[in-house]
Design a protein around this motif. Structure first.
Motif, mmCIF file in Angstrom:
data_model
loop_
_atom_site.group_PDB
_atom_site.id
_atom_site.type_symbol
_atom_site.label_atom_id
_atom_site.label_comp_id
_atom_site.label_asym_id
_atom_site.label_seq_id
_atom_site.Cartn_x
_atom_site.Cartn_y
_atom_site.Cartn_z
ATOM 1 N N ALA A 1 37.390 60.045 63.608
ATOM 2 C CA ALA A 1 36.031 60.388 64.041
ATOM 3 C C ALA A 1 35.256 59.136 64.439
ATOM 4 O O ALA A 1 34.535 59.135 65.448
ATOM 5 C CB ALA A 1 35.302 61.145 62.937
ATOM 6 N N ALA A 2 35.392 58.061 63.667
ATOM 7 C CA ALA A 2 34.697 56.806 63.996
ATOM 8 C C ALA A 2 35.187 56.255 65.332
ATOM 9 O O ALA A 2 34.395 55.793 66.169
ATOM 10 C CB ALA A 2 34.904 55.782 62.884
ATOM 11 N N GLY A 3 36.484 56.317 65.584
ATOM 12 C CA GLY A 3 37.030 55.863 66.861
ATOM 13 C C GLY A 3 36.523 56.690 68.017
ATOM 14 O O GLY A 3 36.187 56.169 69.089
ATOM 15 N N ALA A 4 36.450 58.011 67.823
ATOM 16 C CA ALA A 4 35.956 58.895 68.875
ATOM 17 C C ALA A 4 34.492 58.613 69.173
ATOM 18 O O ALA A 4 34.066 58.615 70.335
ATOM 19 C CB ALA A 4 36.150 60.357 68.462
ATOM 20 N N ILE A 5 33.706 58.342 68.141
ATOM 21 C CA ILE A 5 32.280 58.040 68.336
ATOM 22 C C ILE A 5 32.117 56.732 69.104
ATOM 23 O O ILE A 5 31.292 56.634 70.026
ATOM 24 C CB ILE A 5 31.541 58.002 66.985
ATOM 25 C CG1 ILE A 5 31.440 59.423 66.411
ATOM 26 C CG2 ILE A 5 30.157 57.384 67.129
ATOM 27 C CD1 ILE A 5 30.909 59.485 65.000
ATOM 28 N N VAL A 6 32.920 55.713 68.769
ATOM 29 C CA VAL A 6 32.856 54.429 69.470
ATOM 30 C C VAL A 6 33.189 54.619 70.944
ATOM 31 O O VAL A 6 32.509 54.083 71.833
ATOM 32 C CB VAL A 6 33.792 53.393 68.806
ATOM 33 C CG1 VAL A 6 33.960 52.166 69.692
ATOM 34 C CG2 VAL A 6 33.264 52.996 67.445
ATOM 35 N N LEU A 7 34.225 55.380 71.249
ATOM 36 C CA LEU A 7 34.596 55.634 72.640
ATOM 37 C C LEU A 7 33.513 56.414 73.383
ATOM 38 O O LEU A 7 33.215 56.137 74.547
ATOM 39 C CB LEU A 7 35.924 56.392 72.704
ATOM 40 C CG LEU A 7 37.169 55.578 72.334
ATOM 41 C CD1 LEU A 7 38.405 56.457 72.355
ATOM 42 C CD2 LEU A 7 37.334 54.397 73.267
ATOM 43 N N ALA A 8 32.897 57.377 72.730
ATOM 44 C CA ALA A 8 31.827 58.154 73.360
ATOM 45 C C ALA A 8 30.619 57.275 73.667
ATOM 46 O O ALA A 8 30.023 57.367 74.752
ATOM 47 C CB ALA A 8 31.422 59.322 72.466
ATOM 48 N N VAL A 9 30.247 56.412 72.733
ATOM 49 C CA VAL A 9 29.113 55.504 72.953
ATOM 50 C C VAL A 9 29.424 54.539 74.097
ATOM 51 O O VAL A 9 28.565 54.271 74.953
ATOM 52 C CB VAL A 9 28.757 54.758 71.649
ATOM 53 C CG1 VAL A 9 27.777 53.629 71.915
ATOM 54 C CG2 VAL A 9 28.184 55.727 70.622
ATOM 55 N N ALA A 10 30.658 54.022 74.153
ATOM 56 C CA ALA A 10 31.047 53.126 75.243
ATOM 57 C C ALA A 10 30.961 53.845 76.585
ATOM 58 O O ALA A 10 30.494 53.270 77.576
ATOM 59 C CB ALA A 10 32.458 52.594 75.007
ATOM 60 N N ALA A 11 31.384 55.098 76.645
ATOM 61 C CA ALA A 11 31.314 55.875 77.880
ATOM 62 C C ALA A 11 29.859 56.096 78.313
ATOM 63 O O ALA A 11 29.533 56.025 79.501
ATOM 64 C CB ALA A 11 32.030 57.216 77.698
ATOM 65 N N VAL A 12 28.977 56.345 77.352
ATOM 66 C CA VAL A 12 27.553 56.528 77.669
ATOM 67 C C VAL A 12 26.966 55.238 78.233
ATOM 68 O O VAL A 12 26.245 55.258 79.240
ATOM 69 C CB VAL A 12 26.766 57.004 76.421
ATOM 70 C CG1 VAL A 12 25.266 56.911 76.642
ATOM 71 C CG2 VAL A 12 27.168 58.424 76.048
ATOM 72 N N PHE A 13 27.280 54.090 77.618
ATOM 73 C CA PHE A 13 26.778 52.808 78.130
ATOM 74 C C PHE A 13 27.310 52.530 79.534
ATOM 75 O O PHE A 13 26.573 52.065 80.400
ATOM 76 C CB PHE A 13 27.166 51.652 77.194
ATOM 77 C CG PHE A 13 26.241 51.491 76.031
ATOM 78 C CD1 PHE A 13 24.876 51.314 76.196
ATOM 79 C CD2 PHE A 13 26.732 51.509 74.733
ATOM 80 C CE1 PHE A 13 24.021 51.157 75.128
ATOM 81 C CE2 PHE A 13 25.887 51.364 73.644
ATOM 82 C CZ PHE A 13 24.537 51.188 73.844
ATOM 83 N N LEU A 14 28.573 52.817 79.772
ATOM 84 C CA LEU A 14 29.150 52.602 81.093
ATOM 85 C C LEU A 14 28.461 53.486 82.134
ATOM 86 O O LEU A 14 28.099 53.029 83.225
ATOM 87 C CB LEU A 14 30.652 52.887 81.064
ATOM 88 C CG LEU A 14 31.383 52.710 82.387
ATOM 89 C CD1 LEU A 14 31.311 51.255 82.834
ATOM 90 C CD2 LEU A 14 32.828 53.151 82.254
ATOM 91 N N GLY A 15 28.262 54.757 81.801
ATOM 92 C CA GLY A 15 27.568 55.658 82.714
ATOM 93 C C GLY A 15 26.151 55.201 83.006
ATOM 94 O O GLY A 15 25.707 55.220 84.161
ATOM 95 N N TYR A 16 25.435 54.773 81.995
ATOM 96 C CA TYR A 16 24.063 54.276 82.182
ATOM 97 C C TYR A 16 24.058 53.046 83.087
ATOM 98 O O TYR A 16 23.219 52.928 83.987
ATOM 99 C CB TYR A 16 23.435 53.941 80.828
ATOM 100 C CG TYR A 16 22.020 53.435 80.943
ATOM 101 C CD1 TYR A 16 20.961 54.309 81.088
ATOM 102 C CD2 TYR A 16 21.755 52.069 80.938
ATOM 103 C CE1 TYR A 16 19.661 53.849 81.212
ATOM 104 C CE2 TYR A 16 20.464 51.598 81.064
ATOM 105 C CZ TYR A 16 19.416 52.493 81.193
ATOM 106 O OH TYR A 16 18.140 52.026 81.326
ATOM 107 N N ALA A 17 24.988 52.129 82.846
ATOM 108 C CA ALA A 17 25.049 50.901 83.644
ATOM 109 C C ALA A 17 25.309 51.212 85.112
ATOM 110 O O ALA A 17 24.692 50.625 86.004
ATOM 111 C CB ALA A 17 26.127 49.975 83.095
ATOM 112 N N VAL A 18 26.219 52.125 85.388
ATOM 113 C CA VAL A 18 26.530 52.473 86.774
ATOM 114 C C VAL A 18 25.333 53.141 87.448
ATOM 115 O O VAL A 18 24.994 52.837 88.590
ATOM 116 C CB VAL A 18 27.779 53.379 86.829
ATOM 117 C CG1 VAL A 18 27.959 53.975 88.215
ATOM 118 C CG2 VAL A 18 29.021 52.600 86.424
#
Length: 168
Positions: free
Chosen positions: A10-27
């Motif tokens: 679950a912690a790994g999935a949350i880290v990946l989800a947060v990284a995806a959100v930051f990437l989407g925001y940056a783009v």
């Protein structure tokens, strides 16, 4: 190797989800997105466009307002002809100038538009006639080094001519 616990997965999935959100925001908020398809097409001829590629920014006062969509050589004048896609909502005067500019010493190149003061406006498919090509950093550096060596050579020659004769 032991099986992973549910908490680790679950912690790994949350880290990946947060990284995806930051990437989407940056783009979405970087200002590097494409100009909408309903942009106005303009063309401009330059003597040099060193380092400028298709997809490069078109900016006014540092703000991205379009992209370079095509570059080609005019077979008659051998000038570089750029096709620019610019935001249609801009009302650019027909005496607008374009110059190939560098983001910094080692930065990329972009086309900078400087609106003029004419009452007549550029239409879709219009041509920007006032242009300034890119400045070659290598050429400027070469000229500087050549002038310094020339100055040093003439200074040492003058010192050699002005030196008093040594007694024998």
């Amino acid at each position: 190797m032991k099986g992973r616990s549910l908490a680790e997965v679950a912690a790994g999935a949350i880290v990946l989800a947060v990284a995806a959100v930051f990437l989407g925001y940056a783009v979405l908020h970087s200002g590097r997105g494409t100009v909408s398809a309903e942009g106005m097409t303009l063309s401009a001829s330059f003597d040099r466009i060193d380092g400028l590629a298709n997809g490069a920014d078109v900016r006014i006062a540092g703000v991205k307002v379009g992209t370079v969509t095509d570059s080609r050589i005019d077979p008659e004048s051998f000038a570089a002809v750029l096709t620019l896609k610019v935001d249609r909502s801009l009302k650019l005067p027909n005496d607008t100038s374009a110059e190939v500019t560098s983001e910094g010493l080692l930065g990329g190149k972009y086309v900078s538009l400087v609106p003029g003061g004419s009452d007549r406006l550029l239409a879709d498919g219009g041509r920007i006639t006032e242009t300034q090509g890119s400045v070659s950093l290598e050429s400027l550096l070469g000229r500087f080094i050549f002038s310094v060596t020339q100055m040093n050579g003439s200074a040492s020659q003058q010192q050699g001519d002005a030196a008093p004769a040594s007694p024998k």
